[in-house]
Design an enzyme around this catalytic site. Structure first.
Site: not given
Ligand code: NOJ
Length: 559
Positions: A99, A257, A328-329, A203
């Site tokens: 990541d 992302e 994970h989000d 990210d």
């Molecule tokens: C996206 C990540 O997937 C998330 O978990 C994170 O809080 C934010 N970016 C900030 O890095």
């Protein structure tokens, strides 16, 4: 270096290391825990792991706040553990995608510690600083908000300025307009590729270039300023530079992302001839049951299908898509996209897999999804760990807002909180689901006695075995990798039905998303054809004819 584009025929498994497997009893997952589960991953059949951040971090946002990009977080282990882990993966034919968190660092990173000391510190310009507004310059420079709530600016006494943080105040944004910052990121990417990793999930990469002058954003109750830092003015130039200078020298992959990505921008990032990223995660499909990406609203299958179709057609032959329901989000896909599944847990989980993974794009399965892990039954706000939830509770407490605010917040987070996807992996039916012998950092879902890897691996009809079968079926399958996409019954609110076709061979997918019987009329062109059933979640298949679909019934035919 020839880029083989191996990611087009991969099955990627996301590990959130904190919640995967704890080897030393401190209640937090770690790299040696991952090493102990490599045979598990091999047996499942996945070909690549995306590992959420494992770098040194004070953990304000569980590792997405990095204080040293070249070392491992204390709780997770050491660089030697990382080397052993990556070797163990490669020995088993599994690649590793790390990541890359490069929009921001931790405020505890050496660069920021220096940067905040004085305006003429050599690292000052690594971050984004502005003087305050108003007579005594104490008002924030603009109305941008942090993605976790509140202003995106924090005052720094020593320089009498504010710094920008699009996430928590402990995650200051890097200034990508500074060539030294870009060089640092290039060097970090090179460092890990040379050490043996096979790519990066980048990210919030769509946020790295901010519009000059940092103008105020349009009013938005949840997030202001997006239009001034999403796909900013230099983003394509910076990504192209990273690609040409580093990435293109390795047979690696990148997945960006992409908050704010749609088909058109997705193409700009992933069109091979532009040499930027290889693939993107767009979020339109997981925002389908939200209001302004924040509040929950009723799930509508017809809308989800429209979005899938748009991407299947839009990126085909030019860019490259990603297929995911969970990470994970996100809350778990059960019961999010299936509603109350009652006693049909396994049927629902298998149906979702068939609906999603027969499309074109790189597939991702998130730890525990292969078991059908579900949302956690949160009963009170104190049970949540996520920084985003903690922030909202803080605000409610501070401004002593209306008494029911906490009740509303609880309702929202019961549906949407990121913690749902972060509860420990359920390995077996022993205490703490075999995740740790200590006290887990986040509660284990009480359903672990029914839903766990050990039990499912012993049962040939389990969700786990279904995933194993589906993964094996998908890998190397030219129809899935290359075929075109045609949807049937797009306005149906119950059934997702599509065909894939490549060089005269077809796949035909029917997936009933509802926990009820649904009449289904076979499209004319398939009636009476000899289709071979390759995947299904009920044993008895009547062939290609009209039928009543059972609750969550799904089937994939090859013809
Ligand atoms: C996206 C990540 O997937 C998330 O978990 C994170 O809080 C934010 N970016 C900030 O890095």
């Amino acid at each position: 270096m020839e880029r083989t584009r191996w990611y087009k025929d991969a099955f990627i498994y996301q590990i959130y290391p904190r919640s995967f497997c704890d080897s030393n009893g401190d209640g937090i997952g770690d790299l040696r825990g991952i090493i102990s589960k490599l045979d598990y991953l091999k047996e499942l059949g996945i070909t690549c792991v995306w590992l959420s951040p494992c770098y040194k971090s004070p953990n304000d946002d569980n590792g997405y706040d990095i204080s040293n990009y070249r070392d491992i977080m204390d709780e997770f282990g050491t660089l030697e553990d990382w080397d052993e882990m990556v070797k163990g993966m490669h020995d088993r034919g599994i690649k590793l995608v790390m990541d890359l968190v490069s929009n921001h660092t931790s405020d505890e990173h050496f660069w920021f510690q220096e940067a905040k000391k004085s305006r003429d510190n050599p690292y000052h310009d690594y971050y984004i600083w502005r003087e305050g507004k108003g007579k005594n310059k104490k008002k924030v420079p603009n109305n941008w908000t942090s993605r976790f709530g509140g202003t995106a600016w924090e005052y720094n006494e020593a320089t009498d300025e504010f710094y920008l943080h699009l996430f928590t105040r402990k995650q200051p944004d890097l200034n990508w307009d500074n060539p030294k910052v870009r060089k640092e990121i290039q060097d970090i990417v090179k460092y890990w590729l040379d050490r043996g990793c096979d790519g990066f999930r980048c990210d919030v990469i769509t946020y790295i270039s901010k519009e000059e002058g940092l103008p105020n954003g349009k009013f938005n109750p949840f997030a202001c300023g997006d239009e001034h830092f999403t796909h900013g003015p230099h983003i394509h130039e910076y990504l192209h530079e990273l690609n040409v200078k580093v990435l293109s020298n390795y047979d690696c992959m990148t997945v960006g992302e992409g908050p704010g990505v749609n088909v058109d921008t997705g193409l700009l990032y992933t069109d091979e001839s532009r040499r930027e990223l290889d693939t993107v995660f767009s979020f339109e499909h997981v925002e389908v049951d939200t209001i302004m990406q924040a509040l929950p609203k009723k799930f509508n299958l017809a809308k989800l299908k429209r979005i899938f179709e748009k991407y299947q057609h839009g990126l085909r032959g030019k860019g490259w898509n990603s297929l995911f329901f969970e990470n994970h989000d996100q809350p778990r896909s059960l019961p999010r996209f299936t509603g109350d599944y009652g006693d049909k847990h396994d049927e629902a989980a298998k149906m979702l897999a068939m609906a999603l993974y027969m499309m074109q794009g790189t597939p991702y399965v998130y730890e525990g999804q292969e078991l059908g892990m579900t949302n956690y039954p949160f009963k009170s706000l104190d049970e949540f760990e996520d920084v985003l939830v903690r922030y909202v509770i803080d605000v409610i407490d501070k401004i002593k807002v209306i008494p029911w605010a906490k009740k509303v917040a609880l309702k929202v987070f019961q549906k949407r909180a990121r913690d749902h996807g972060r509860t420990p992996m359920q390995w077996d039916d022993s205490e703490n689901a075999g995740f740790t012998v200590g006290k887990p950092w986040l509660a284990v879902n009480p359903n672990y006695k029914e839903i766990n890897a050990k039990k499912e691996m012993a049962d040939e009809n389990s969700v786990w075995h279904f995933y194993k079968k589906l993964i094996a079926y998908r890998l190397g399958n030219p129809i899935i990798i290359n075929g075109n996409f045609r949807q049937y019954y797009p306005s149906s609110k119950d059934v997702f039905c599509y065909e894939r076709e490549y060089e005269g061979k077809k796949l035909f997918v029917i997936a009933n998303f509802k926990n009820k019987y649904v009449p289904f009329r076979m499209p004319k062109e398939f009636v009476g054809k000899q289709g071979k059933v390759v995947l299904q979640n009920y044993a008895d298949d009547p062939g290609l004819c009209d039928r009543i679909l059972k609750p969550y019934e799904a089937v994939v035919y090859e013809l």
